[in-house]
Design a protein around this motif. Structure first.
Motif, PDB file in Angstrom:
ATOM      1  N   VAL A   1       0.836  -1.205   0.000  1.00  0.00           N
ATOM      2  CA  VAL A   1       0.000   0.000   0.000  1.00  0.00           C
ATOM      3  C   VAL A   1       0.867   1.250   0.000  1.00  0.00           C
ATOM      4  O   VAL A   1       2.020   1.224   0.394  1.00  0.00           O
ATOM      5  CB  VAL A   1      -0.900   0.100   1.253  1.00  0.00           C
TER       6      VAL A   1
ATOM      7  N   CYS B   1       1.331   4.775   1.705  1.00  0.00           N
ATOM      8  CA  CYS B   1       0.947   5.448   2.936  1.00  0.00           C
ATOM      9  C   CYS B   1       1.173   6.953   2.831  1.00  0.00           C
ATOM     10  O   CYS B   1       1.925   7.415   1.975  1.00  0.00           O
ATOM     11  CB  CYS B   1       1.768   4.914   4.112  1.00  0.00           C
ATOM     12  N   ILE B   2       0.522   7.700   3.721  1.00  0.00           N
ATOM     13  CA  ILE B   2       0.687   9.143   3.902  1.00  0.00           C
ATOM     14  C   ILE B   2       0.140   9.954   2.739  1.00  0.00           C
ATOM     15  O   ILE B   2      -0.650  10.868   2.928  1.00  0.00           O
ATOM     16  CB  ILE B   2       2.157   9.534   4.194  1.00  0.00           C
TER      17      ILE B   2
ATOM     18  N   ALA C   1      -2.792  -7.188   6.224  1.00  0.00           N
ATOM     19  CA  ALA C   1      -2.032  -6.106   6.831  1.00  0.00           C
ATOM     20  C   ALA C   1      -2.973  -5.256   7.661  1.00  0.00           C
ATOM     21  O   ALA C   1      -4.152  -5.102   7.329  1.00  0.00           O
ATOM     22  CB  ALA C   1      -1.372  -5.252   5.756  1.00  0.00           C
ATOM     23  N   ILE C   2      -2.441  -4.725   8.754  1.00  0.00           N
ATOM     24  CA  ILE C   2      -3.199  -3.806   9.599  1.00  0.00           C
ATOM     25  C   ILE C   2      -2.511  -2.455   9.479  1.00  0.00           C
ATOM     26  O   ILE C   2      -1.327  -2.325   9.776  1.00  0.00           O
ATOM     27  CB  ILE C   2      -3.188  -4.263  11.085  1.00  0.00           C
ATOM     28  N   ILE C   3      -3.287  -1.448   9.040  1.00  0.00           N
ATOM     29  CA  ILE C   3      -2.669  -0.174   8.687  1.00  0.00           C
ATOM     30  C   ILE C   3      -3.288   0.968   9.487  1.00  0.00           C
ATOM     31  O   ILE C   3      -4.509   1.006   9.698  1.00  0.00           O
ATOM     32  CB  ILE C   3      -2.831   0.104   7.178  1.00  0.00           C
ATOM     33  N   ALA C   4      -2.460   1.900   9.906  1.00  0.00           N
ATOM     34  CA  ALA C   4      -2.914   3.063  10.672  1.00  0.00           C
ATOM     35  C   ALA C   4      -3.691   4.014   9.755  1.00  0.00           C
ATOM     36  O   ALA C   4      -3.575   3.959   8.533  1.00  0.00           O
ATOM     37  CB  ALA C   4      -1.724   3.776  11.293  1.00  0.00           C
ATOM     38  N   THR C   5      -4.498   4.919  10.380  1.00  0.00           N
ATOM     39  CA  THR C   5      -5.281   5.896   9.610  1.00  0.00           C
ATOM     40  C   THR C   5      -4.866   7.299  10.017  1.00  0.00           C
ATOM     41  O   THR C   5      -4.189   7.477  11.041  1.00  0.00           O
ATOM     42  CB  THR C   5      -6.784   5.712   9.890  1.00  0.00           C
ATOM     43  N   PRO C   6      -5.310   8.321   9.262  1.00  0.00           N
ATOM     44  CA  PRO C   6      -4.957   9.697   9.657  1.00  0.00           C
ATOM     45  C   PRO C   6      -5.524  10.004  11.039  1.00  0.00           C
ATOM     46  O   PRO C   6      -6.510   9.389  11.453  1.00  0.00           O
ATOM     47  CB  PRO C   6      -5.635  10.560   8.588  1.00  0.00           C
TER      48      PRO C   6
ATOM     49  N   VAL D   1     -10.642   7.528   3.937  1.00  0.00           N
ATOM     50  CA  VAL D   1      -9.249   7.225   3.579  1.00  0.00           C
ATOM     51  C   VAL D   1      -9.175   6.554   2.215  1.00  0.00           C
ATOM     52  O   VAL D   1     -10.128   5.920   1.760  1.00  0.00           O
ATOM     53  CB  VAL D   1      -8.552   6.324   4.630  1.00  0.00           C
TER      54      VAL D   1
ATOM     55  N   ILE E   1      -7.103   3.828  -0.106  1.00  0.00           N
ATOM     56  CA  ILE E   1      -6.190   2.675  -0.020  1.00  0.00           C
ATOM     57  C   ILE E   1      -5.744   2.353  -1.437  1.00  0.00           C
ATOM     58  O   ILE E   1      -6.528   1.911  -2.267  1.00  0.00           O
ATOM     59  CB  ILE E   1      -6.879   1.455   0.607  1.00  0.00           C
TER      60      ILE E   1
END
Ligand SMILES: Nc1ncnc2c1ncn2[C@@H]1O[C@H](COP(=O)(O)OP(=O)(O)O)[C@@H](O)[C@H]1O
Lengths: 571, 444
Positions: free
Chosen positions: A425, A427-428, A453-458, A464, A466
């Motif tokens: 993915v 990111c940012i 995968a476990i992904i952080a969010t804003p 969001v 992806i």
């Protein structure tokens, strides 16, 4: 399947059959591999047979016959099996029975009976006798008649060699369940430890054996192993290290006993010298100094001397350097960078030598873990890696019919497509030029595959994006600020080297964002929530993915079709 | 497999983004590579179970499955296939110093360029063929001399230090410089290029600049020759050392030989430096590009000189012309000034004459006005006074005013009228501050 091969009646062990040493191991009820000592108490059993007046000696006992009975002692024969006489290198047998041609095969002319006459014994027959002795030792230890085994072989063992070994084993009463390659067995030995975690990593197995060295670069992806490259070298070997010590002590001997002559020029002296030097080399793996002591080394003269480890390391430095170069070469051959290597498993007896490990450590970044006795307290004994892997594999498959094993290891099963790029993915930022790629599935992963995968969010949550992309690993090289040129002094002999390592460049592993695969949106994500992305890639490269908020309801699904099939039909 | 943890946050969804069911497929994955996975371990067993579905595969399937698989093992066959010189095969191992190590291993076409890997493969190939045990099998005499030569060659070539010593004196890699005649047949770049490529092997600095061709720029050619005139060579000559006696008995003898060797090495190194220098000199002398650049430079210089001269000439001419023009202008100006002066003089004279005439008219007018005396002849005092006053007025006015006054007075006979004109004039002068009130008594 005939009755004798009935899986229910099987007692299977692991065998590592080396040119210098062999080992046997079994797996306990708890699934732990244990290496079996033979009746002499040896776990590293020399692959040597010797005949004295019709009596067959094996292992360590046979090895000591190299001094008095070299002609009737057969050693270093593994690589001759299944080979034509014209394609073998007889060099390792200089100090034991020499190989001869028998038809187009390899044999030894030895007195193996009480009779005066020499017999021509084929290498297949020798192998059978050797395996029989191993089998007996295992049976004695286990109290059960061992009748099957998984045997390890080098990665470049040909089908002809395997088939010859298979036949020789059968003659010895051993049903070969499977041949597995030595480096993969080593990886399995580590992965089978209870504390091991399945992870995606690139592993190098570097084996510095007695007569050759072998390096394999292996992609380990979710417990599936793929060999990416191999290197074999017959010039870098334990023999060469022994030779360094032999030359050293021979010179010392000559210095001390002017009239003693050169012990290297007499067969028996040479054999004594060699045996003692191997022992000294092994002693230097643990101690910082070792004693050399041989009665009647040459011309009836005894000789004792000591050597310390650093002296030995210095004398043999070019061999350690050559081994390290070989490992680097294998990495290059796999089109990888030292930074890609997570672990280097040091295998083979000479990996006990601390300098073997440190030479390799120096050629790799700190991020590479070196698994050797001198660098890691939890390292597995390098001599036992193969046999442990073989024993574990034996326990996994001993219940299968041979036919079943054969079908399961068929290329229709083993040949799989492997991802050419990592998939991950962004990111940012959703912009490929400024977003940061994070891999979810690595390159060289065998398909099909599923990864989560476990992904952080804003910080504020909300909507969001992806974005799934391909990524390729990129090595970022930062040159250090050029130092002010030092005044060149008159002798410029030695400044080449110094200046080179002074200005060491900084190398980092980064990602280059490649093809964009898809975009997905998750709306109204809670503050502080995490997103779960599940990617399933099929063998035809169709991608099926699911995006959802961890603990939330619903989610987004996506489907991607595979690329067009290439002209030549490969996917 | 545990899930991958990504701590960097996902980006915010851009305004206006839309996709069917919030998903947009953009492009497919890149093609995959077929490889063999190892049939080992529990995860493989799970894979095999899924993939087989209890099917049975045939030998054909095996071949089919393997067609596109990426190869990992190298074929053992090498690219080394040089014919072996029968004379070489008869060499004695004790003369190893004199042997061509590359030829012994069958890699004489690679020489200093042979990689470590090539040397090892070549060695193995030779060992497989020449090991004494192989000869015994072939019923030949158990002669291990050439085998020992092979071992020596490998020992030297696999040791970086010893290999350099041998490469330093490896005549097989030398390329003799072509003669002047050969060069002049027009193959300068090809012939000398090879020479420099071969000499370049001794350079500590790598890569070594190439000779190039007729299209090389002047900078390239200059860089090339500068490099070769400042050549930093690692070439050494200890390979040609005389053997130092190994026994400790004769220390003097040993030291003597060592000293001799040192001197010989130094001498050879000096000779080699001189040889290379001459070689570069020769190439430079034959290099057409140098001439070409020199001519071009010459032409350039000439061109510049001619341009400079032309410019100077042009400037000189311009200056001359300028001077001439200036002289002309000056002459004209002078003539004009002269004429002007003459004119002015004339005008002045005319003015003077006119003034004289006007003064006469004015004075005559005074007389006509009876010296401003009303009734009868004017007494002498009045005459004096009047004449003085008028003269005073005349001194106070310029020629133009005088001419004005004259014209007003001309033809006037009436004394009152004339007197009035004078009085007006006095009045005007007083108004202009040129006369004081009462200064002209006779007209007040
Ligand atoms: N403890 C030790 N320290 C150093 N070298 C060792 C040690 N044990 C074995 N060796 C060396 O390892 C080599 C044998 O390793 P092994 O992996 O069994 O080789 P092979 O594959 O040839 O059978 C020999 O050169 C032996 O001298």
């Amino acid at each position: 399947m005939s009755g004798e091969n009935d899986p229910a009646q099987r007692v299977a062990i692991g065998i590592s059959f080396g040119n210098s040493y062999s080992s046997i191991a079994f797996t306990t009820g708890e699934g732990k591999a244990e290496v079996i000592a033979n009746e002499d108490g040896d776990r590293q059993i020399p692959s040597i047979l010797s005949y004295v007046e019709g009596e067959e000696l094996h292992g360590g006992q046979a090895k000591s016959q190299l001094v008095r009975n070299a002609k009737n002692t057969v050693a270093y024969f593994r690589d001759f099996l299944g080979q034509a006489f014209k394609s073998i290198d007889p060099t390792p047998c200089h100090q034991s029975a020499h190989p001869v041609q028998a038809a187009s095969n390899v044999a030894f002319k030895i007195r193996d009976t009480a009779e005066e006459a020499e017999n021509t014994v084929t290498v297949s027959e020798i192998t059978t006798r050797h395996l029989k002795r191993l089998r007996n030792s295992a049976s004695d230890y286990l109290g059960k008649d061992v009748n099957a085994a998984v045997i390890t072989v080098p990665t470049n063992f040909s089908d002809a060699q395997k088939s010859a070994l298979n036949k020789a084993a059968k003659e010895a009463g051993i049903e070969v369940l499977q041949f597995i390659s030595e480096p993969v067995a080593a990886v399995l030995a580590y992965d089978a430890r209870p504390e091991a975690k399945v992870a995606d990593k690139i592993i190098v197995v570097a084996d510095l054996g007695g007569t050759r060295s072998d390096v394999a670069v292996i992609a380990s992806r979710g417990g599936i192993y793929t060999v990416l490259s191999t290197v074999h070298d017959y010039e870098v070997s334990g023999f060469k290290l022994d030779q360094v010590l032999m030359d050293h002590f021979a010179k010392e001997f000559i210095k001390k006993h002017k009239a003693g002559g050169d012990p290297r020029e007499n067969d028996r002296s040479l054999a004594k010298l060699k045996l003692e030097c191997e022992a000294v080399k092994k002693a230097l793996s643990i101690g910082t100094s070792a004693n050399f002591s041989v009665e009647s080394l040459a011309n009836g003269l005894d000789f004792t001397a000591t050597i310390n480890r650093s002296r030995y390391e210095l004398l043999a430095s070019k061999h350690f350097a050559a081994f390290a170069r070989l490992v680097t070469h294998a990495v290059e051959k796999a089109q990888l960078d030292p930074l890609d290597i997570s672990e280097i498993i040091l295998a083979g007896g000479n990996s006990h030598t601390p300098k073997t490990a440190s030479a390799i450590q120096n050629a790799f970044p700190e991020t590479t873990t070196i698994l050797a006795p001198s660098t890691s307290p939890t390292a597995i004994n390098p001599n036992e890696l193969s046999v442990r892997g073989a024993a574990i594999q034996a326990s996994l498959i001993q219940e299968f019919e041979l036919e079943d094993i054969d079908q399961s290891t068929h290329p229709m099963v083993t040949v799989t497509p492997h991802l050419s790029h990592a998939v991950g993915v962004l990111c940012i930022s959703g912009d490929e030029s400024s977003g940061i790629f994070h891999a979810i599935v690595d390159a060289e992963t065998s398909l099909p595959v599923r990864r989560t995968a476990i992904i952080a969010t804003p910080r504020e949550g909300g909507n969001v994006l992806i974005k799934l992309c391909e990524g390729s690993r990129h090595i970022k090289v930062t040159k250090p600020e050029p130092k002010p040129k030092q005044e060149r002094d008159s002798d410029d002999d030695d400044d080449d080297y110094d200046s080179e390592d002074e200005e060491e460049e900084l190398r980092e592993k980064t990602w280059k964002v490649g093809k964009v695969l898809s975009e997905a949106a998750l709306r109204g994500v809670k503050k502080g929530a995490k997103i779960e992305v599940q990617i399933n890639i099929a063998a035809d490269l169709k991608v099926n993915c699911i995006f959802r908020e961890v603990g939330g309801k619903g989610g987004v699904r996506g489907l991607l079709s595979g690329p067009k099939v290439q002209q030549n039909g490969s996917a | 497999m545990a899930s991958v943890q990504v701590s960097l946050p996902l980006p915010v969804l851009p305004e206006g983004w839309s996709g069917e069911r919030d998903f947009k497929a953009i492009g497919p994955l890149s093609h995959a590579t077929d490889r063999n996975i190892e049939p080992v371990g529990p995860h493989f067993l799970a894979h095999a179970r899924r993939k087989r579905h209890k099917r049975t595969f045939s030998e054909d399937d095996r071949i089919q499955a393997q067609v596109n698989v990426k190869k990992v093992e190298d074929d053992d066959a090498g690219e080394i296939s040089e014919l072996e010189d029968p004379l070489m095969l008869q060499r004695e191992a004790k003369d190893w110093k004199g042997q061509d190590h590359y030829a012994v291993l069958g890699i004489s076409k690679y020489r200093y360029k042979a990689t470590e890997d090539q040397i090892k493969r070549a060695h193995r190939k030779k060992v497989l063929k020449h090991h004494p045990d192989k000869k015994a099998a072939a019923g030949e005499a158990q002669d291990d001399q050439f085998f020992k030569c092979i071992q020596k060659a490998t020992e030297v070539l696999l040791d970086p230090v010893r290999r350099r010593q041998f490469d330093s004196v490896d005549e097989g890699a030398d390329v003799e410089p072509p003669t002047k005649k050969e060069t002049q047949k027009g193959n300068f770049y090809k012939l000398w290029g090879k020479v420099f490529e071969s000499e370049g092997r001794f350079s500590k600095v790598q890569p070594v600049p190439k000779l190039g061709n007729e299209k090389s720029t002047k900078e390239e050619v200059e860089h090339f020759y500068n490099f070769w005139y400042n050549f930093d060579s690692w070439r050494t000559f200890e390979y040609l050392d005389e053997d130092v006696p190994d026994d400790n008995e004769n220390r003097d003898q040993k030291r003597h030989v060592e000293r001799k060797n040192q001197n010989a090495r130094r001498k050879k190194k000096t000779e080699d430096t001189a040889r290379l220098r001459k070689l570069v000199d020769d190439a430079l002398a034959l290099d057409e590009r140098i001439k070409k650049f020199r001519q071009a430079e010459h032409a350039q210089k000439n061109k510049r000189r001619l341009e400079k001269e032309a410019e100077q000439k042009r400037l000189a001419e311009e200056a001359a012309k300028q001077k001439e023009l200036e002289a002309q202008a000056k002459a004209q100006k002078e003539a004009a000034e002269k004429a002007d002066r003459a004119d002015a003089k004339k005008a002045k004279e005319a003015a003077k004459n006119a003034a004289k005439k006007n003064k006469r008219v004015v004075r005559a007018a005074v007389k006509e006005a009876n010296y401003f005396h009303s009734g009868g002849d004017a007494p002498p005092s009045q005459i004096d006074q009047a004449l003085n006053d008028v003269d005073h007025i005349i001194t106070k006015i310029d020629n133009e005013e005088l001419a004005d006054l004259t014209s007003k007075l001309s033809g006037k006979k009436n004394a009152g009228e004339i007197t009035q004109i004078f009085k007006d004039e006095v009045q005007r002068l007083v108004g202009a501050g040129k006369l004081k009130e009462g200064e002209a008594k006779s007209l007040s």
